[in-house]
Design an enzyme around this catalytic site. Structure first.
Site, PDB file in Angstrom:
ATOM      1  N   TYR A  62       3.998   3.271  -1.482  1.00 10.26           N
ATOM      2  CA  TYR A  62       3.398   1.965  -1.182  1.00 10.26           C
ATOM      3  C   TYR A  62       4.408   1.043  -0.508  1.00 10.26           C
ATOM      4  O   TYR A  62       4.147   0.476   0.560  1.00 10.26           O
ATOM      5  CB  TYR A  62       2.860   1.321  -2.461  1.00 10.26           C
ATOM      6  CG  TYR A  62       2.468  -0.130  -2.292  1.00 10.26           C
ATOM      7  CD1 TYR A  62       1.396  -0.488  -1.487  1.00 10.26           C
ATOM      8  CD2 TYR A  62       3.189  -1.152  -2.918  1.00 10.26           C
ATOM      9  CE1 TYR A  62       1.039  -1.820  -1.302  1.00 10.26           C
ATOM     10  CE2 TYR A  62       2.848  -2.480  -2.751  1.00 10.26           C
ATOM     11  CZ  TYR A  62       1.767  -2.812  -1.939  1.00 10.26           C
ATOM     12  OH  TYR A  62       1.436  -4.139  -1.761  1.00 10.26           O
TER      13      TYR A  62
ATOM     14  N   THR B 172       4.916  -7.455   0.879  1.00  9.12           N
ATOM     15  CA  THR B 172       5.098  -7.338  -0.567  1.00  9.12           C
ATOM     16  C   THR B 172       6.562  -7.283  -0.994  1.00  9.12           C
ATOM     17  O   THR B 172       7.442  -6.907  -0.210  1.00  9.12           O
ATOM     18  CB  THR B 172       4.398  -6.061  -1.058  1.00  9.12           C
ATOM     19  OG1 THR B 172       4.661  -5.838  -2.440  1.00  9.12           O
ATOM     20  CG2 THR B 172       4.874  -4.832  -0.287  1.00  9.12           C
TER      21      THR B 172
END
Length: 305
Positions: free
Chosen positions: A130, A99
Site C-alpha cells: 500500500y 498517506t
C-alpha cells in the site's frame, strides 16, 4: 468547476458535502469513470470547464494489498498518473491525496537524535505494498506535472465508510473487551479537517493568492496511540450517550501480539508546520474534531448499535 474523483468514498463524500455547503460548483465521479483508463477520464472531462481535480480515489485495503498488488498499483499509481495527464491536457490544477504510509515509521530525528514528526522533505521508505503504491503515485504525479498539490494525511475517519471510530463504538456496545495496539503512534484525522483544507487551497487559487505548489502534510494536531485513541473514543462516546453499556474493557497489546499481513509504521506523526504557515491556518486538535464528529447530526448512530 471542481471534479471530485472518488466522490463516494469517505473523504470524497465529505468534500462534496462541504463544496455544496460553500456553493462551489462541482461534479463527482466514482466507479462510473475508470481512472486506470485514460480514455475514460478524458471522455468525462471533454467539453467541461474543469479548474480543479481532486483525486480522492485510492486502493486503501492495506492488508489485502499485500496479495492484490496488481490492483493496488493500478489504482494508486497508474490511476494517479492518468489523472495527472488528464489535468495537464485540460489545464486543471490537481490536488492528490497521499498517506503517512510512504514513511518507514521510524520518524525524523532532530540534532540530538530525538524522534520528531516527519516533514515533507524527509526521505520516504514505505514498508508494504500500500505505502509503496502510494509513493509511486506521488512520483507519477510529479513526473507528469510541474505544478501540483500532494496532501499526505493519516488515520482518517469520517461519517461515510468504514473507520476505526465507528468500529470501536460498536465493539464497546457489543463485546466484553477489546484489544488495541499501543505501540503505534500517529494522529487521528477527521475528514472534515482535510476537506476544509482542500477547499482553502481551491479558494486561494480562485482569489489569485494561490498556496505554493508542492507536498503538504495535513492531519489534525497532536499525537496518540491506537490504544489511547480507543480510550478517548470510549470516554467521549459515554459522555455523549452513545454507549448502551459501559463495561467493555479496553486492553492494550503490542504490534507483535497483533500481527497483520502488512507491516504498520510504528511512528507516523506528520509535521503540519508547512501547511499552517503557507496557508495561514491553525489546524484543530484531534480530540476536538473527534467530539465534532460524534456530536454532529451526520453521525450515524445505527452503525454503532
Amino acid at each position: 468547476m471542481v471534479w471530485v474523483i472518488g466522490c463516494n468514498g469517505m473523504l470524497g463524500t465529505e468534500l462534496c458535502r462541504q463544496l455544496k455547503q460553500k456553493g462551489i460548483q462541482f461534479e463527482g465521479t466514482d466507479r462510473n469513470v475508470d481512472i486506470t483508463q485514460t480514455d475514460s477520464l478524458n471522455q468525462f472531462a471533454h467539453g467541461k470547464k474543469i479548474d480543479f481535480i481532486v483525486n480522492c480515489a485510492a486502493y486503501t485495503a492495506v492488508d489485502k494489498a499485500e496479495e492484490d498488488t496488481e490492483t493496488a498499483e493500478k489504482l494508486n499509481c497508474t490511476g494517479a498518473k492518468n489523472i495527472a495527464e488528464t489535468a495537464k491536457l485540460i489545464g486543471a490544477k490537481l490536488i492528490h491525496i497521499s498517506t503517512d504510509y510512504v514513511f518507514d515509521g521510524k520518524g525524523g530525528k532532530d540534532s540530538s537524535g530525538n524522534i520528531v514528526p516527519y516533514t515533507e522533505d524527509m526521505e520516504i521508505a514505505p514498508l508494504g505494498v500500500y505505502g509503496k503504491t502510494k509513493a509511486d503515485g506521488e512520483a507519477a504525479v510529479s513526473s507528469v506535472l510541474k505544478e501540483f498539490y500532494i496532501l499526505r494525511t493519516a488515520w482518517l475517519y469520517g461519517w461515510a465508510g468504514k473507520n476505526f471510530v465507528y468500529t470501536m463504538i460498536k465493539a464497546f456496545n457489543s463485546r466484553p473487551a477489546v484489544k488495541v495496539v499501543m505501540d503505534q503512534r500517529g494522529t487521528p484525522t477527521f475528514c472534515g479537517t482535510l476537506a476544509s483544507v482542500i477547499i482553502k487551497i481551491i479558494e486561494s487559487c480562485k482569489n489569485n493568492k494561490p498556496l505554493p505548489f508542492g507536498i503538504y502534510h495535513v492531519t489534525d494536531l497532536g499525537e496518540t496511540s491506537w490504544f489511547e485513541f480507543a480510550g478517548e473514543i470510549k470516554k467521549q462516546a459515554e459522555e455523549i450517550g452513545l454507549l448502551e453499556k459501559n463495561d467493555c474493557a479496553v486492553n492494550s497489546c503490542t504490534t507483535e501480539e497483533y500481527p497483520t499481513p502488512a507491516k504498520r509504521p510504528a511512528y507516523s506523526v506528520l509535521s503540519k508546520e508547512k501547511i499552517q504557515r503557507e496557508a495561514g491556518i491553525i489546524l484543530p486538535q484531534w480530540q476536538d474534531t473527534l467530539r465534532e464528529f460524534l456530536t454532529s447530526k451526520e453521525f450515524d448512530r445505527l452503525r454503532v448499535l
